[in-house]
Design an enzyme around this catalytic site. Structure first.
Site, PDB file in Angstrom:
ATOM      1  N   ALA A   1      30.442  25.013 -29.309  1.00 43.64           N
ATOM      2  CA  ALA A   1      31.033  24.383 -28.001  1.00 43.64           C
ATOM      3  C   ALA A   1      30.098  25.052 -27.016  1.00 43.64           C
ATOM      4  O   ALA A   1      30.201  26.561 -27.317  1.00 43.64           O
ATOM      5  CB  ALA A   1      32.607  24.306 -27.781  1.00 43.64           C
ATOM      6  N   ASP A   2      29.072  25.015 -26.819  1.00 41.05           N
ATOM      7  CA  ASP A   2      28.673  25.731 -25.816  1.00 41.05           C
ATOM      8  C   ASP A   2      29.702  26.196 -24.495  1.00 41.05           C
ATOM      9  O   ASP A   2      30.367  25.034 -23.956  1.00 41.05           O
ATOM     10  CB  ASP A   2      27.009  25.016 -24.849  1.00 41.05           C
ATOM     11  CG  ASP A   2      26.714  25.642 -23.268  1.00 41.05           C
ATOM     12  OD1 ASP A   2      26.002  26.518 -23.976  1.00 41.05           O
ATOM     13  OD2 ASP A   2      26.252  24.894 -22.054  1.00 41.05           O
ATOM     14  N   LYS A   3      29.340  27.176 -23.828  1.00 42.51           N
ATOM     15  CA  LYS A   3      31.168  27.156 -22.858  1.00 42.51           C
ATOM     16  C   LYS A   3      30.239  26.885 -21.428  1.00 42.51           C
ATOM     17  O   LYS A   3      30.920  26.726 -20.925  1.00 42.51           O
ATOM     18  CB  LYS A   3      30.462  29.314 -22.503  1.00 42.51           C
ATOM     19  CG  LYS A   3      31.850  29.741 -21.854  1.00 42.51           C
ATOM     20  CD  LYS A   3      31.506  31.180 -21.311  1.00 42.51           C
ATOM     21  CE  LYS A   3      30.948  31.756 -20.341  1.00 42.51           C
ATOM     22  NZ  LYS A   3      31.175  31.524 -19.376  1.00 42.51           N
TER      23      LYS A   3
ATOM     24  N   THR B   1      31.290  23.455 -20.858  1.00 44.46           N
ATOM     25  CA  THR B   1      31.172  22.574 -21.508  1.00 44.46           C
ATOM     26  C   THR B   1      33.120  22.892 -21.462  1.00 44.46           C
ATOM     27  O   THR B   1      33.347  22.067 -20.995  1.00 44.46           O
ATOM     28  CB  THR B   1      30.520  22.400 -22.618  1.00 44.46           C
ATOM     29  OG1 THR B   1      29.324  22.251 -22.654  1.00 44.46           O
ATOM     30  CG2 THR B   1      30.637  21.860 -24.373  1.00 44.46           C
TER      31      THR B   1
END
Length: 962
Positions: free
Chosen positions: A337-339, A342
């Site tokens: 998961a891109d921080k 997101t």
């Protein structure tokens, strides 16, 4: 002044250097770190810019400043859908139909072939083009100096050696080095994932696609088009090619049936030649046999099942752009998961402030807000003003003069008139600057520095705030921390995903401290790796790096090639990987991942590269998508078992009937009717009631083919039983016997649907009404055709039709227990035996490698017990199984609790051995599970090394499904 012209070989060398290292920030490209004076000489720069003639020459040499799109011929793309094991089988049937003149069969089979290819081609066309979206992101115009004058040519005409001017709001047209001028605040979030704007000074590189947020300066272009950091991202998107597990499964099924069909055909042809039968007769049967062996509608049925699922996911606010993503999502066990944007809101927010002396938090925030301007659109000013709880508190104050932030003084200053008419000044800025100008610096320095350091350790940006009253003496008030807060639903999503067997790994371009703080907030674990150790797509990961990537809870300071590399390494290590993102930087990894998600508000590039686009904010929609995809997978798995079983039933029965009885049990038209009615009804399985698994799904072809084979073989036995009754007991003629066998194959085939759709007894899950209606409807048609003939078959009559129904139902009731027994033995065979060794040295046991252990999944939840509820003797006994079994039994809540429990167990085992009763311990290395876990197993890392203080999350990072 005329532009200096470097030698042609120097230009070629420069171009080669750019190509070789494009996109590797932090010194990967030598032009990024080369002294500016040397770079100017290398690129032939002058203060007046390039001449028009030189610019034209370089445009020819370097190419346009745009992404070169690799297009695939539409016709060739369409033709790929007619190439593969199952299309080959269908095409053979079409040819044979034409050869023997069975034009009705020819038309029907050809229609199914074209329909299957059309569905697949159309869905792929809907996926879009990621390269086109990336291309659209490039700046349209650029300010360029040519022949001593500033002009605005299209950005595609910018070349290395050009001087460009950058202003607030501009998109950087190419990779460049800053020349003399103001410092720039550059937003690189869409490229690198960094949530905070980066401050760049003279000599620093800026990348194509970045946005200038503050400042104005000139820059020297050193890379354009595909040689830029942005271009490297596009190249990665183009090179990301994956073959879905769905496609792999269909190919395996096709190969399985092809081999079987070839064997049967060879047997029949050999028997025909031996018996001296006519070539045309043998060829005719080859047609019938081929048609029987082909799951003609299998790809279409599976595609329709996924298409129906896609519509259901759309209702959940998840738009599917690639159908196979549904099947891939069901098996995802790691979600990268891109921080920024997101897991977090991608919005600077004020944290809890640190106050000095008697200053209250509200007073400190108010002072900072007065030293900010809302109309400046500066992200920091907006965040500080947004921190004021009561906006009405600002109204009594009148800002009479405002000095904006500048890179020299590094602070803002506002002259303010208060409610009582008193005048004062407030200022905010870099902590060291604010401390240097404060009169109370000596008294507060220790506390102030500690607060700034603490915020920095947590990844917060700190701003000092000071106030000066009438005498003009500045007094420090405190520190304001700024951070990018998590989304409201992010923590719950992370926890729910873990409960469903999906490990979420954070991936961000932000600093390590920011990533660790965010991970703590979300409960993700704090084993965050620095992207510098990861390498890129061209780097072969060592065993140590691979293990680090697999065990990590997240990754910080990563670039696009790092994300791509992370996904690739995890995939090679047996994981089905999902990736979420929203920026251009995420596009390569989104396309490379088994299932890429573009979150709400994502760039066009991210949406085009992703398999699923989320249109609702937050990540909670992913949980709904996971559940729905696992239901869809169950339906596809059920259909595959049914279709293979039916193919085997018809194929083996027909072959055996001809070999041993010299009798064609069904005609070609009967085979075609069977395929149409059966597959027509089975389309409704897309709406069937199923229960989703709490563990990731995966194609277990051994189980699918095993169960299908058992059901098929039992069906063959049942078919010969009825064949014997019709021939020897009822004394039916051959035409009537063929009709009886046709009806039996049709009725029994549809009843098999209800056995294939459940792992338990056929009544354990209620079928959907639409499935029941479809089955009953098609069987009414099949029965009426058999009873009355309808010009297609010899009439059978109601009496014998009733016999067939009673016979088929009786065998259905017999077959179901056989199916349950087959599941039992196949599940046991899938479990590897566990070697047992004696634990003689506790220290050696404590340093054993963590093991992946495969454990049968039991859907029934068991209440978990804490470590305190157990005792060493009980755990020593449990060690006769595996750690995964202990977890499944609910003895432990989390794997990391095993540290304490195993220590007790080892001590108990040592005591037991001294008494002559050694406690067996599984050999972790021997039992490491390497294949991807299937739907009924889960893998768990068994940590046996005591974790360091504060590092228990690292010890428990799972390698497979938690």
């Amino acid at each position: 002044m005329t532009a200096q012209k470097p030698k042609s070989d120097e230009l070629a060398a420069a171009k080669s250097a750019v190509k070789k290292s494009a996109g590797k920030a932090g010194g990967g490209n030598p032009f990024e770190t080369m002294p500016v004076a040397d770079l100017e000489k290398k690129l032939g720069w002058s203060a007046d810019g390039l001449t028009h003639a030189e610019a034209t020459k370089r445009l020819t040499q370097y190419g346009a400043n745009e992404i070169v799109e690799k297009k695939q011929n539409v016709l060739l793309k369409l033709l790929t859908y007619f190439w593969g094991p199952i299309p080959w089988m269908i095409e053979v049937a079409v040819v044979l139909s034409a050869v023997v003149g069975h034009w009705a069969d020819f038309g029907i089979i050809l229609l199914l072939l074209v329909a299957n290819a059309g569905v697949g081609f159309w869905e792929e066309r809907q996926a879009g083009n990621a390269i086109a979206a990336l291309k659209a992101k490039l700046a349209i115009k650029a300010d360029v100096k040519r022949d001593g004058k500033w002009i605005t040519p299209p950005a595609r005409q910018v070349v290395p050696g050009d001087t460009v001017r950058l202003n607030i709001g501009d998109i950087v047209p190419a990779d460049a080095r800053l020349l003399d001028g103001d410092e720039l605040s550059v937003d690189q979030s869409a490229l690198t994932g960094e949530s905070l704007p980066k401050t760049c000074k003279a000599g620093d590189p800026v990348f194509s696609g970045s946005i200038v947020r503050r400042g104005e300066t000139t820059a020297l272009v050193y890379a354009t088009g595909s040689d830029t950091f942005f271009g490297k991202t596009a190249d990665l998107v183009q090179t990301a090619v994956t073959v879905s597990h769905f496609q792999t499964a269909v190919l395996r099924i096709g190969r399985y049936l092809i081999v079987l069909a070839l064997v049967m055909v060879v047997v029949i042809i050999a028997m025909g030649l031996y018996r001296g039968e006519a070539i045309l007769t043998t060829l005719q049967f080859a047609l019938v046999l081929t048609v029987a062996a082909i799951p003609v509608a299998m790809p279409t049925v599976l595609s329709v099942t996924m298409a129906v699922g896609a519509r259901l996911l759309a209702e959940k606010k998840a738009i599917v752009s690639k159908l196979v993503a549904i099947e891939e999502l069901a098996g995802v066990d790691v979600l990268c998961a891109d921080k920024t944007g997101t897991l977090t809101q991608n919005k600077l927010t004020l944290g809890d402030p640190f106050c000095l002396d008697k200053t209250t938090p509200d007073e400190l925030i108010l002072a900072g807000a007065l030293a900010s301007r809302a109309d400046s659109k500066d992200t920091i000013d907006l965040a500080v003003i947004g921190g004021v709880k009561d906006k009405a508190a600002l109204k009594p104050y009148d800002v009479t003069h405002f000095e904006p932030f500048d890179p020299v003084h590094k602070r803002t200053v506002a002259t303010v008139t208060g409610p009582g008419g008193q005048a004062f000044k407030v200022s905010k800025g870099a902590p060291q600057v604010m401390l240097a100008m404060a009169a109370n610096a000596d008294a507060v320095k220790a506390a102030f520095d500690k607060a700034v350091d603490d915020f920095a350790a947590r990844g917060f940006r700190a701003l000092g705030v000071a106030r000066a009253d009438g005498d003009g003496t500045w007094q420090l008030l405190g520190v304001l921390p700024l951070y990018d807060p998590p989304r409201d639903d992010a923590k719950a999503t992370v926890a729910t995903a873990a409960a469903m067997g999906v490990k979420i790994k954070m991936v961000t371009g932000d600093a390590l401290a920011i990533a660790i703080e965010t991970a703590k907030t979300l409960g993700m674990g704090t084993n965050i790796l620095d992207g510098a150790i990861l390498g890129d797509a061209e780097t072969k990961a060592t065993a140590a790096v691979t293990k680090s990537i697999e065990n990590a809870d997240g990754f910080a300071q990563v670039f696009p090639e790092h994300k791509f590399h992370i996904v690739e390494v995890l995939q090679k290590n047996g994981h089905i990987v999902g990736m979420t993102g929203d920026g251009v930087n995420d596009a390569p990894a989104l396309k490379k991942a088994d299932c890429g998600f573009a979150v709400s508000g994502a760039t066009d590039a991210a949406r085009a590269a992703a398999s699923i686009v989320l249109v609702a904010p937050g990540l909670s929609v992913i949980i709904d998508a996971l559940k729905e995809s696992r239901k869809i997978f169950q339906r596809m798995n059920s259909y595959s078992i049914y279709r293979i079983a039916e193919t085997l039933r018809v194929l083996l029965f027909m072959t055996a009937a001809i070999v041993f009885f010299n009798f064609y049990p069904v005609t070609a038209i009967m085979i075609v009717m069977l395929a149409l009615l059966n597959d027509g009804a089975i389309l409704s399985i897309a709406y069937d009631n199923v229960r989703y698994s709490n563990r990731p799904e995966a194609w277990n072809m051994r189980l699918v083919l095993g169960i299908a084979t058992v059901l098929g073989l039992v069906g063959v036995v049942a078919a010969f039983g009825l064949f014997y009754l019709g021939l020897r007991v009822f004394h039916l003629g051959h035409p009537q016997l063929q009709t009886m066998m046709y009806l039996k194959l049709s009725v029994a085939g549809h009843l098999t649907i209800f056995q294939a759709r459940t792992r338990g007894p056929w009544w354990s899950t209620r079928p959907a009404w639409i499935l029941l209606a479809a089955v009953l409807g098609t069987q009414v048609v099949a029965t009426l055709i058999a009873v009355y003939g309808a010009g297609l078959v010899v009439p059978l009559g109601w009496y014998y039709a009733g016999v067939v129904w009673a016979y088929a139902i009786a065998w259905f009731l017999v077959t179901d227990p056989v199916k349950l027994l087959a599941y039992h033995f196949l599940a046991r065979a899938a479990e590897a035996p566990v070697p047992v060794v004696k634990a003689k040295d506790p220290a050696a046991a404590a340093t054993a490698s963590p093991a992946k252990v495969a454990v049968p999944y039991d859907p029934a939840p068991t209440p978990a017990a804490t470590a305190s509820d157990t005792n060493p003797t009980a755990i020593a006994a449990l060690l006769d199984t595996r750690l995964g079994d202990i977890l499944a039994a609910g003895v432990l809540k989390e794997p990391h609790e095993a540290e304490h429990i195993l220590a007790e167990a080892i001590a108990a085992a040592e005591t037991s051995e001294r008494k002559g009763h050694a406690a067996p311990v599984a050999d972790a290395e021997h039992h490491a599970a390497k294949p991807r876990p299937h739907a009924q197993t889960k893998t768990t890392a068994a940590p046996v090394v005591p974790a360091k203080s504060g590092d228990h999350k690292r010890a428990s990072a799972p390698k497979g499904h938690r």
